[in-house]
Write a protein that holds these residues in place. Structure first.
Motif, PDB file in Angstrom:
ATOM      1  N   ARG A   1       7.210 -45.656  -7.082  1.00 58.80           N
ATOM      2  CA  ARG A   1       6.103 -45.311  -6.193  1.00 58.80           C
ATOM      3  C   ARG A   1       6.605 -44.301  -5.161  1.00 58.80           C
ATOM      4  O   ARG A   1       7.638 -44.503  -4.547  1.00 58.80           O
ATOM      5  CB  ARG A   1       5.547 -46.548  -5.496  1.00 58.80           C
ATOM      6  CG  ARG A   1       4.781 -47.477  -6.416  1.00 58.80           C
ATOM      7  CD  ARG A   1       4.158 -48.633  -5.655  1.00 58.80           C
ATOM      8  NE  ARG A   1       3.323 -49.440  -6.533  1.00 58.80           N
ATOM      9  CZ  ARG A   1       3.771 -50.463  -7.266  1.00 58.80           C
ATOM     10  NH1 ARG A   1       5.061 -50.792  -7.202  1.00 58.80           N
ATOM     11  NH2 ARG A   1       2.958 -51.135  -8.049  1.00 58.80           N
ATOM     12  N   SER A  61      -2.575 -43.627  -3.329  1.00 55.18           N
ATOM     13  CA  SER A  61      -3.186 -44.936  -3.572  1.00 55.18           C
ATOM     14  C   SER A  61      -2.168 -45.991  -3.976  1.00 55.18           C
ATOM     15  O   SER A  61      -2.512 -47.170  -4.078  1.00 55.18           O
ATOM     16  CB  SER A  61      -4.259 -44.820  -4.666  1.00 55.18           C
ATOM     17  OG  SER A  61      -3.655 -44.578  -5.938  1.00 55.18           O
ATOM     18  N   ALA A 108      -0.126 -45.741  -6.834  1.00 57.10           N
ATOM     19  CA  ALA A 108       0.146 -45.746  -8.268  1.00 57.10           C
ATOM     20  C   ALA A 108       1.583 -45.306  -8.535  1.00 57.10           C
ATOM     21  O   ALA A 108       2.111 -44.426  -7.856  1.00 57.10           O
ATOM     22  CB  ALA A 108      -0.821 -44.821  -8.994  1.00 57.10           C
ATOM     23  N   ASP A 163       1.483 -44.075 -14.078  1.00 58.11           N
ATOM     24  CA  ASP A 163       0.039 -44.290 -13.992  1.00 58.11           C
ATOM     25  C   ASP A 163      -0.657 -43.071 -13.404  1.00 58.11           C
ATOM     26  O   ASP A 163      -1.778 -42.720 -13.803  1.00 58.11           O
ATOM     27  CB  ASP A 163      -0.264 -45.530 -13.151  1.00 58.11           C
ATOM     28  CG  ASP A 163       0.150 -46.823 -13.850  1.00 58.11           C
ATOM     29  OD1 ASP A 163       0.287 -46.800 -15.087  1.00 58.11           O
ATOM     30  OD2 ASP A 163       0.322 -47.842 -13.158  1.00 58.11           O
ATOM     31  N   ALA A 164      -0.028 -42.440 -12.441  1.00 54.68           N
ATOM     32  CA  ALA A 164      -0.611 -41.231 -11.846  1.00 54.68           C
ATOM     33  C   ALA A 164      -0.735 -40.127 -12.882  1.00 54.68           C
ATOM     34  O   ALA A 164      -1.742 -39.425 -12.953  1.00 54.68           O
ATOM     35  CB  ALA A 164       0.241 -40.763 -10.668  1.00 54.68           C
ATOM     36  N   GLN A 218      -3.524 -40.054  -6.413  1.00 58.41           N
ATOM     37  CA  GLN A 218      -2.986 -41.199  -7.152  1.00 58.41           C
ATOM     38  C   GLN A 218      -1.737 -41.760  -6.466  1.00 58.41           C
ATOM     39  O   GLN A 218      -1.599 -42.974  -6.299  1.00 58.41           O
ATOM     40  CB  GLN A 218      -2.656 -40.783  -8.589  1.00 58.41           C
ATOM     41  CG  GLN A 218      -3.866 -40.550  -9.469  1.00 58.41           C
ATOM     42  CD  GLN A 218      -4.619 -41.827  -9.767  1.00 58.41           C
ATOM     43  OE1 GLN A 218      -4.022 -42.858 -10.079  1.00 58.41           O
ATOM     44  NE2 GLN A 218      -5.931 -41.773  -9.665  1.00 58.41           N
TER      45      GLN A 218
END
Length: 287
Positions: free
Chosen positions: A163, A230, A232, A236-237, A227
């Protein structure tokens, strides 16, 4: 138990201060009311209104000067005389809520579209908002950025499930107008684009060191930033963008090299991901 409630006499100075503050910004306020509240003023000569007007003008002028310094591109778009007239109305409608002058003016961009004379120039408000975000970026907290070299040293499994947080100075502004181009033209960094060539621009504002940067950001990079903001993980982004991994990696490396990213929480573990390509061709501003 001690009674901490204020007596009538203890509360009175607050009402005097409120009346005085209102009178400073309202030219129609009957200053004679201040004389009734304050015996020292009441005992003065009859030139109270004239003397108070001098003080009022100094206060308003000081706030208007502060706004003029904070919004130089907006001043140039509107002209100094018109801007100062607008700023005077803004000061009277929205007085400062903090003694720190650098914190004043955050709602000016919302105030401008309310003026009938500016409704045919909606882009001015966006330029003003960009300037306010630059000011916020300048006064943001310092934090070490994550270098591209450090990212390249991360194991692939850690990288994709890492992250990343954004630097505290990072802001962006979506506009239906060429807001960055207009701002640059007023700051001597370009020319005003011809109206037939106008197009929407999204501005990225950040301060990787001591200097605030402004750049046009592409929709793909904006999605990537949103992303990551948030929470992610990178994998995932990238999946949310839906572009080829090589393309997304270039956008990610550009943001990292620009000093936009900071290290967030480390992942708790993940399955072995596919090989991550090397970063290349970092650039923030693209067509």
């Amino acid at each position: 138990m001690t009674d901490l409630s204020l007596t009538s006499s203890a509360r009175e100075p607050l009402s005097q201060q409120a009346a005085f503050a209102r009178a400073l910004l309202d030219p129609l306020f009957p200053v004679e009311q201040l004389a009734v509240r304050t015996p020292a003023i009441a005992s003065a000569d009859n030139s109270l209104a004239q003397r108070f007007a001098v003080h009022r003008n100094n206060v308003v002028a000081g706030l208007v000067n502060g706004l003029q310094d904070s919004f130089p591109a907006t001043v140039r778009l509107l002209g100094e005389e018109f801007f100062r007239a607008v700023a005077t109305e803004y000061v009277r409608a929205f007085p400062p809520q903090s003694p720190v002058l650098s914190e004043y003016g955050g709602t000016l961009a919302n105030f401008l579209p309310q003026l009938t004379s500016l409704q045919t120039y909606p882009y001015v408000a966006d330029v003003a908002q960009l300037e306010w975000l630059r000011r916020r970026a300048y006064h943001s907290a310092d934090q070490s950025v994550l270098s591209l070299t450090a990212i390249r040293k991360m194991p692939i499994q850690q990288l994709l499930f890492q992250r990343f947080s954004l630097h505290p100075s990072v802001h962006w502004l979506r506009s239906d107008y060429p807001v960055v181009s207009l701002w640059r033209s007023q700051m001597g960094e370009g020319v005003v684009p011809e109206p037939e060539h106008w197009h929407a621009e999204t501005a990225l504002i950040w301060r990787p060191g001591h200097s605030v940067q402004v750049a046009v950001i592409t929709p793909t990079r904006l999605t990537l930033l949103e992303q990551l903001q948030s929470g992610a993980v990178l994998a995932d982004a990238m999946a949310a963008i839906g572009a080829p991994i090589a393309v997304v990696s270039q956008h990610f490396s550009a943001l990292a090299q620009a000093g936009v990213l900071c290290a967030g929480d480390l992942p708790v573990g993940a399955d072995s991901p596919p090989s991550f390509p090397d970063f290349s061709n970092p650039t923030i501003q693209t067509s």
